[in-house]
Scaffold this motif. Structure first.
Motif, PDB file in Angstrom:
ATOM      1  N   ARG A   1       0.853  -1.187   0.000  1.00  9.35           N
ATOM      2  CA  ARG A   1       0.000   0.000   0.000  1.00  9.35           C
ATOM      3  C   ARG A   1       0.888   1.237   0.000  1.00  9.35           C
ATOM      4  N   ILE A   2       0.539   2.203  -0.832  1.00 10.19           N
ATOM      5  CA  ILE A   2       1.321   3.437  -0.934  1.00 10.19           C
ATOM      6  C   ILE A   2       0.391   4.629  -0.747  1.00 10.19           C
ATOM      7  N   ALA A   3       0.987   5.775  -0.398  1.00 11.23           N
ATOM      8  CA  ALA A   3       0.224   7.014  -0.263  1.00 11.23           C
ATOM      9  C   ALA A   3       0.183   7.717  -1.615  1.00 11.23           C
ATOM     10  N   ILE A   4      -0.932   8.386  -1.893  1.00 12.05           N
ATOM     11  CA  ILE A   4      -1.053   9.143  -3.128  1.00 12.05           C
ATOM     12  C   ILE A   4      -0.341  10.485  -2.976  1.00 12.05           C
ATOM     13  N   GLU A   5       0.657  10.708  -3.800  1.00 10.67           N
ATOM     14  CA  GLU A   5       1.398  11.962  -3.818  1.00 10.67           C
ATOM     15  C   GLU A   5       2.013  12.137  -5.197  1.00 10.67           C
ATOM     16  N   ILE A   6       2.530  13.328  -5.464  1.00  8.66           N
ATOM     17  CA  ILE A   6       3.190  13.559  -6.747  1.00  8.66           C
ATOM     18  C   ILE A   6       4.513  12.811  -6.769  1.00  8.66           C
ATOM     19  N   PRO A   7       4.756  11.967  -7.760  1.00  9.53           N
ATOM     20  CA  PRO A   7       6.037  11.249  -7.822  1.00  9.53           C
ATOM     21  C   PRO A   7       7.214  12.213  -7.876  1.00  9.53           C
ATOM     22  N   LYS A   8       8.304  11.836  -7.234  1.00 12.54           N
ATOM     23  CA  LYS A   8       9.505  12.674  -7.226  1.00 12.54           C
ATOM     24  C   LYS A   8      10.220  12.576  -8.570  1.00 12.54           C
ATOM     25  N   GLY A   9      10.821  13.678  -8.977  1.00 10.42           N
ATOM     26  CA  GLY A   9      11.573  13.696 -10.214  1.00 10.42           C
ATOM     27  C   GLY A   9      10.662  13.783 -11.431  1.00 10.42           C
ATOM     28  N   THR A  10      11.264  13.721 -12.594  1.00 14.16           N
ATOM     29  CA  THR A  10      10.520  13.866 -13.839  1.00 14.16           C
ATOM     30  C   THR A  10      10.394  12.566 -14.616  1.00 14.16           C
ATOM     31  N   SER A  11      11.115  11.539 -14.216  1.00 14.78           N
ATOM     32  CA  SER A  11      11.096  10.285 -14.952  1.00 14.78           C
ATOM     33  C   SER A  11       9.787   9.539 -14.715  1.00 14.78           C
ATOM     34  N   VAL A  12       9.256   8.929 -15.769  1.00 15.21           N
ATOM     35  CA  VAL A  12       8.091   8.069 -15.617  1.00 15.21           C
ATOM     36  C   VAL A  12       8.496   6.597 -15.727  1.00 15.21           C
ATOM     37  N   ILE A  13       9.780   6.336 -15.561  1.00 12.83           N
ATOM     38  CA  ILE A  13      10.269   4.959 -15.524  1.00 12.83           C
ATOM     39  C   ILE A  13      10.713   4.674 -14.101  1.00 12.83           C
ATOM     40  N   GLY A  14       9.901   3.962 -13.359  1.00 11.32           N
ATOM     41  CA  GLY A  14      10.201   3.697 -11.951  1.00 11.32           C
ATOM     42  C   GLY A  14      11.324   2.689 -11.786  1.00 11.32           C
ATOM     43  N   ARG A  15      12.114   2.897 -10.719  1.00 13.26           N
ATOM     44  CA  ARG A  15      13.272   2.025 -10.473  1.00 13.26           C
ATOM     45  C   ARG A  15      13.010   1.014  -9.359  1.00 13.26           C
ATOM     46  N   ASN A  16      11.860   1.116  -8.713  1.00 14.11           N
ATOM     47  CA  ASN A  16      11.497   0.134  -7.695  1.00 14.11           C
ATOM     48  C   ASN A  16       9.983  -0.017  -7.708  1.00 14.11           C
ATOM     49  N   THR A  17       9.491  -1.005  -6.984  1.00 16.75           N
ATOM     50  CA  THR A  17       8.057  -1.325  -7.046  1.00 16.75           C
ATOM     51  C   THR A  17       7.182  -0.165  -6.612  1.00 16.75           C
ATOM     52  N   GLU A  18       7.535   0.483  -5.493  1.00 14.76           N
ATOM     53  CA  GLU A  18       6.714   1.582  -4.989  1.00 14.76           C
ATOM     54  C   GLU A  18       6.661   2.736  -5.982  1.00 14.76           C
ATOM     55  N   ASP A  19       7.810   3.094  -6.557  1.00 10.87           N
ATOM     56  CA  ASP A  19       7.836   4.186  -7.533  1.00 10.87           C
ATOM     57  C   ASP A  19       7.017   3.826  -8.775  1.00 10.87           C
ATOM     58  N   GLN A  20       7.137   2.600  -9.220  1.00 11.36           N
ATOM     59  CA  GLN A  20       6.390   2.176 -10.399  1.00 11.36           C
ATOM     60  C   GLN A  20       4.886   2.237 -10.147  1.00 11.36           C
ATOM     61  N   MET A  21       4.457   1.829  -8.956  1.00  5.41           N
ATOM     62  CA  MET A  21       3.041   1.904  -8.615  1.00  5.41           C
ATOM     63  C   MET A  21       2.563   3.351  -8.583  1.00  5.41           C
ATOM     64  N   LEU A  22       3.353   4.216  -7.918  1.00  6.41           N
ATOM     65  CA  LEU A  22       2.947   5.615  -7.775  1.00  6.41           C
ATOM     66  C   LEU A  22       2.884   6.306  -9.128  1.00  6.41           C
ATOM     67  N   ILE A  23       3.872   6.045  -9.988  1.00  4.42           N
ATOM     68  CA  ILE A  23       3.869   6.636 -11.333  1.00  4.42           C
ATOM     69  C   ILE A  23       2.658   6.148 -12.115  1.00  4.42           C
ATOM     70  N   GLY A  24       2.398   4.856 -12.037  1.00  2.00           N
ATOM     71  CA  GLY A  24       1.271   4.303 -12.779  1.00  2.00           C
ATOM     72  C   GLY A  24      -0.060   4.854 -12.330  1.00  2.00           C
ATOM     73  N   VAL A  25      -0.247   4.928 -11.013  1.00  2.00           N
ATOM     74  CA  VAL A  25      -1.520   5.408 -10.489  1.00  2.00           C
ATOM     75  C   VAL A  25      -1.659   6.916 -10.685  1.00  2.00           C
ATOM     76  N   PHE A  26      -0.636   7.684 -10.290  1.00  2.00           N
ATOM     77  CA  PHE A  26      -0.753   9.146 -10.319  1.00  2.00           C
ATOM     78  C   PHE A  26      -0.736   9.692 -11.746  1.00  2.00           C
ATOM     79  N   TRP A  27       0.336   9.410 -12.491  1.00  2.00           N
ATOM     80  CA  TRP A  27       0.416   9.973 -13.834  1.00  2.00           C
ATOM     81  C   TRP A  27      -0.591   9.322 -14.780  1.00  2.00           C
ATOM     82  N   GLY A  28      -0.938   8.077 -14.503  1.00  2.00           N
ATOM     83  CA  GLY A  28      -2.014   7.455 -15.268  1.00  2.00           C
ATOM     84  C   GLY A  28      -3.327   8.176 -15.064  1.00  2.00           C
ATOM     85  N   TYR A  29      -3.557   8.622 -13.823  1.00  3.73           N
ATOM     86  CA  TYR A  29      -4.791   9.343 -13.531  1.00  3.73           C
ATOM     87  C   TYR A  29      -4.790  10.724 -14.172  1.00  3.73           C
ATOM     88  N   VAL A  30      -3.634  11.394 -14.130  1.00 11.41           N
ATOM     89  CA  VAL A  30      -3.537  12.708 -14.782  1.00 11.41           C
ATOM     90  C   VAL A  30      -3.796  12.570 -16.279  1.00 11.41           C
TER      91      VAL A  30
END
Length: 259
Positions: A171-200
């Motif tokens: 489970r992760i918190a909804i927040e703006i992903p750090k940095g500008t890359s949309v290629i996550g380097r770990n599971t949590e970052d990949q989830m956050l990018i997918g959920v947040f930027w996917g929603y945008v």
């Protein structure tokens, strides 16, 4: 003073209005089993902290998308404030707008109230985006008529489905992903990018399609708990109005006085 109550699927929001001044806003988790007495124990203490007594509240209006919650909120109004509440969309608090859809009665009270407030506060064609349990997109034309919209899963609902139906995703918190890359380097970052930027991307894509279908310039008004967060990540919103629903209820209550 006016007590405006907005009962949503996740929270019930109580707002105290003194004229056009918001004196206080409180929220409690929606539970249709919660009795009028339980609401009173909680709410009267919060009012007392602000120095407000029940007899100072002379008008109450209720909007709900949870029918089972309505009876107990009416009990709260009658037994603890000695006020017969207005119900948004009924009687003297009728919406008073053209609901130009196939099944007008199926429109949620919160969406109708948002349409009323948005038209009152902004000119021209409007797209109202409300971030709640579901994310809704509502189209209001320049005359104030409700023309239809879109219902999409709320971002927290989407995240719950993702986590609840996978064995190893955390489970992760909804927040703006750090940095500008949309290629996550770990599971949590990949989830956050997918959920947040996917929603945008979903929001921006749907709004672009709505604007194209309207065929005229349309302002986008955002409301709901996550509106401010998403406003930091996109230029799609023309205004963010956290109190849109409450303002709509206040408009209905003010109109009811003159009827």
């Amino acid at each position: 003073m006016l007590l405006a109550i907005d009962a949503g699927n996740t929270n019930v929001v109580f707002a105290l209005m003194d004229g056009h001044v918001l004196r206080g806003r409180w929220r409690i988790a929606t539970d249709p089993r919660r009795t009028g007495d339980e609401y009173a124990v909680w709410l009267l203490q919060l009012l007392a902290i602000r120095g407000v007594t029940p007899n100072q509240v002379d008008q109450i209006i209720i909007s709900t998308v949870v029918p089972r919650a309505l009876h107990n909120l009416e009990i709260l109004a009658r037994h603890y404030f000695d006020v017969e509440p207005l119900i948004a969309g009924q009687g003297r608090a009728a919406f008073g707008i053209d609901i130009d859809v196939d099944e007008p009665r199926s429109l949620g009270a919160d969406r109708a109230v948002n349409a009323i407030a948005a038209h009152e506060k902004h000119s021209g064609d409007l797209i109202v985006v409300d971030f709640g349990t579901a994310t809704t997109f509502d189209v209001v034309d320049f005359n104030g008529a409700y023309k239809g919209g879109i219902i999409a899963p709320g971002i927290n609902l989407s995240l719950d489905a993702l986590v609840g139906n996978t064995a190893k995703l955390p489970r992760i918190a909804i927040e703006i992903p750090k940095g500008t890359s949309v290629i996550g380097r770990n599971t949590e970052d990949q989830m956050l990018i997918g959920v947040f930027w996917g929603y945008v991307a979903m929001m921006e894509g749907l709004i672009a399609r709505i604007r194209a279908e309207i065929g005229r310039p349309a302002k986008v008004i955002a409301t709901g708990g996550l509106a401010v967060l998403f406003d930091e990540a996109t230029q799609i919103f023309d205004a963010v109005d956290a109190d849109l629903t409450i303002d709509g209820l206040a408009i209905l209550a003010e109109r009811a006085v003159s009827k």
